[in-house]
Scaffold this active site. Structure first.
Site, short mmCIF file in Angstrom:
data_model
loop_
_atom_site.label_atom_id
_atom_site.label_comp_id
_atom_site.label_asym_id
_atom_site.label_seq_id
_atom_site.Cartn_x
_atom_site.Cartn_y
_atom_site.Cartn_z
N ASP A 1 -2.15 0.11 -1.94
CA ASP A 1 -3.32 -0.37 -2.31
C ASP A 1 -3.62 -1.57 -1.28
O ASP A 1 -2.59 -2.46 -0.84
CB ASP A 1 -3.25 -0.95 -3.67
CG ASP A 1 -4.20 -1.51 -4.05
OD1 ASP A 1 -5.46 -1.01 -4.32
OD2 ASP A 1 -4.48 -3.00 -4.25
N GLU B 1 -4.78 2.72 1.68
CA GLU B 1 -6.10 2.06 1.45
C GLU B 1 -6.42 1.00 2.34
O GLU B 1 -5.83 -0.05 2.27
CB GLU B 1 -6.46 1.72 0.16
CG GLU B 1 -7.69 1.36 -0.30
CD GLU B 1 -7.88 0.49 -1.36
OE1 GLU B 1 -8.92 0.30 -1.89
OE2 GLU B 1 -6.75 -0.33 -1.80
#
Length: 579
Positions: free
Chosen positions: A222, A295
């Site tokens: 993330d 990401e």
């Protein structure tokens, strides 16, 4: 047997062996599950791990190779699981560690791989590490980014810099106990780790090792581009970021130009380190390759660094957000062509492409581009070369659900104003999954849900669409079957705009059929002469996939010189002979 014949057979066998050894993820179909909204089994209105286990057979039904699960670790839920207080524990809201282990065991039985959401940039302010750091314990004092700030002439204190949080307001929060500010690039309950501290890096390395031992097949990392900030100067101070000129609101994230808080040169090397941990685990334990999906909403040239460099491998899958970020409702076929080919052209040699059009942070595909284009985007995603990432619900054409201001829980919206909360809220894309036309869309047996179920669930749900031959769901399932064809799985790709209105994707492997996907982006009827678009095409094709917009049926034949497309229609054609 002649020498030349023997050599040919050896080469052929070598190619077959190479194909057999192709990594499982290169052409995989990934499916993102947002567990809170996927399936609730205990009636509390919140999805759980047992719900995921219950629906693993559904994933197998729709051709999914691997599922990435959004966070379910222990958390106060200030940002719905992205604020983790214990990186090695399941939050009771989602179940127990035993539930997780049962889910992994069932997934292995079904050959569905499990990808864990790894959130390294920050923890919760309720994590033991942060509590110890805030208390000034020597071992933990530099786990996070701390600074005393500055005193104004009137004796008041101001933050160290003008850095702004993604969730609005200053990225610095005063801690009364430690008498210093801590950095939080997201919610104030999400303090940023100090990755310049090697002890912190090893803590995160151990988190990866822990979950690898639990049987996960990889990690989705993330917000990696936030991991490092610019290094402090010799006085321990940080520079202000320059102003942007499009907003005068100092609390708006876009108020400053992000040159010190994202995309620092050290960040890709962190991913290279994690790749080494995965490779070492595989060397020690065997099994299929474990993967990293990262990401980063960075410029495309920076994203490419996450693949690796001349001396180190990085992530197998640095998320390709070109389509999700840069396509718009009125984008024409030339824009599609550019975005797709630009990624393929910039991608380092030997690496594999990936395609993302929806996720839990963006409005649903059908709401951004129109419900008439749901099949079009699923066909595009699943016939381009490489792997695909589908957000749960996109396969049935779910749209954004309406969530009132009173029901809104997303901090990105709640930290703003009621007048424009819908512009910032991610809640509409996170409403519960539609399993049936029964009460609460079959998501829960409870009387309420953590976000309201969308009102169109009786028309758009798995149970109903299973029974409609050209439903979004059945088109998706047919697509997954086509992805197993050699030309689509392994073949070369040509992506061309036929005109402003029509995009064409050609897939071909020598000795196999030619496949062409056509996409009529707008609402006019179009006719395409494929022989003027691609060279050396067979004269005849047949329809391999159609949608409810099509006037043809699967198996119908068509001349390459004249293919008619209805408004917003997308189709897949297959040559009638191999080439």
């Amino acid at each position: 047997m002649t020498t030349w014949t023997s050599l040919f057979l050896l080469v052929a066998l070598g190619l077959l062996a190479a194909d057999a050894a192709a990594p499982w993820w290169k052409t995989a179909s990934f499916y993102q599950i947002y567990p809170r909204s996927f399936k609730d089994t205990d009636g509390d209105g919140i999805g759980d791990l047992n719900g995921v286990t219950e629906k693993l057979e559904y994933l197998k039904e729709i051709g999914v190779t691997a599922t990435w699960l959004s966070p379910f670790l222990k958390s106060p839920m200030a940002d719905f699981g992205y604020d983790i207080s214990d990186f090695k524990a399941v939050d009771p809201m989602f179940g127990t560690m035993e539930d997780f282990e049962n889910m992994v065991a069932r997934a292995k039985e079904l050959d569905v791989k499990i990808i864990l959401d790894f959130v390294p940039n920050h923890s919760s302010d309720e994590a033991d590490w942060f509590l110890r750091s805030a208390a000034g314990e020597e071992e933990y004092k530099d786990y996070y980014i701390w600074h005393p700030g500055f005193l104004n002439d009137d004796g008041t204190r101001r933050p160290p810099t003008n850095w702004v949080s993604v969730f609005r307001g200053s990225a610095w929060e005063w801690h009364e106990g430690r008498q210093e500010y801590y950095l939080h690039q997201f919610h104030k309950k999400q303090p940023d780790f100090n990755f310049r501290n090697p002890v912190v890096r090893e803590e995160m390395n151990n988190v990866l090792r822990f979950w690898l031992e639990k049987g996960v097949d990889g990690f989705r990392v993330d917000a990696i581009y936030h991991a490092f900030e610019v290094e402090a100067d010799e006085n321990g101070n940080y520079p202000d970021e320059p102003r942007n000129d499009w907003t005068n609101d100092p609390d708006e994230y876009g108020y400053t130009h992000k040159i010190y808080t994202v995309d620092q040169p050290e960040t890709p090397h962190l991913v290279y380190e994690w790749r080494q941990i995965l490779e070492q685990f595989q060397a020690d334990n065997g099994g299929d390759e474990r993967i990293l999906m990262v990401e980063t909403w960075s410029p495309i040239e920076i994203v490419m660094h996450y693949y690796g460099n001349e001396t180190a491998d990085g992530a197998q899958i640095p998320f390709n957000f070109q389509l999700i970020s840069n396509l718009h409702y009125d984008s024409d076929a030339y824009h599609y062509e550019y975005l797709i080919n630009n990624w393929l052209n910039l991608m380092p040699e030997g690496k594999s492409a990936n395609w993302v059009i929806g996720n839990h942070d963006k409005n649903r595909v059908g709401s951004r581009f129109g419900a008439d284009r749901v099949d079009l985007f699923n066909i595009l995603l699943l016939t381009l070369p490489g792997c695909s990432i589908t957000y749960n619900g996109e396969e049935i054409g779910m749209l954004d659900g309406y969530v009132s201001w009173e029901d809104t829980v997303d901090p990105q919206a709640c930290n703003g104003y009621e007048a424009n909360y819908m512009d910032n809220s991610r809640d509409p894309a996170r409403t519960p999954m539609h399993w049936s036309d029964e009460s609460q869309a079959g998501f829960t047996t409870g009387k309420s849900t953590w976000l309201p179920v969308s009102t169109d669930y009786r028309q758009r749900n798995v149970k109903t669409e299973r029974g409609v031959s050209l439903s979004h769901l059945n088109v998706f399932k047919r697509l997954q079957q086509l992805r197993q064809e050699p030309s689509i799985e392994e073949g070369s790709a040509e992506i061309k705009a036929v005109s402003s209105y029509v995009l064409a994707v050609k897939r071909h492997l020598s000795g196999d059929y030619v496949y062409i996907s056509l996409f009529n982006i707008y609402d006019s009827i179009e006719n395409v002469n494929l022989s003027q678009v691609f060279s050396y095409l067979p004269a005849q094709f047949q329809y391999a996939l159609v949608t409810e917009k099509s006037i043809k049926k699967v198996g119908d034949q068509v001349s390459a010189n004249s293919v008619t497309l209805m408004p917003h229609e997308a189709i897949v054609l297959r040559s009638t002979t191999t080439a």
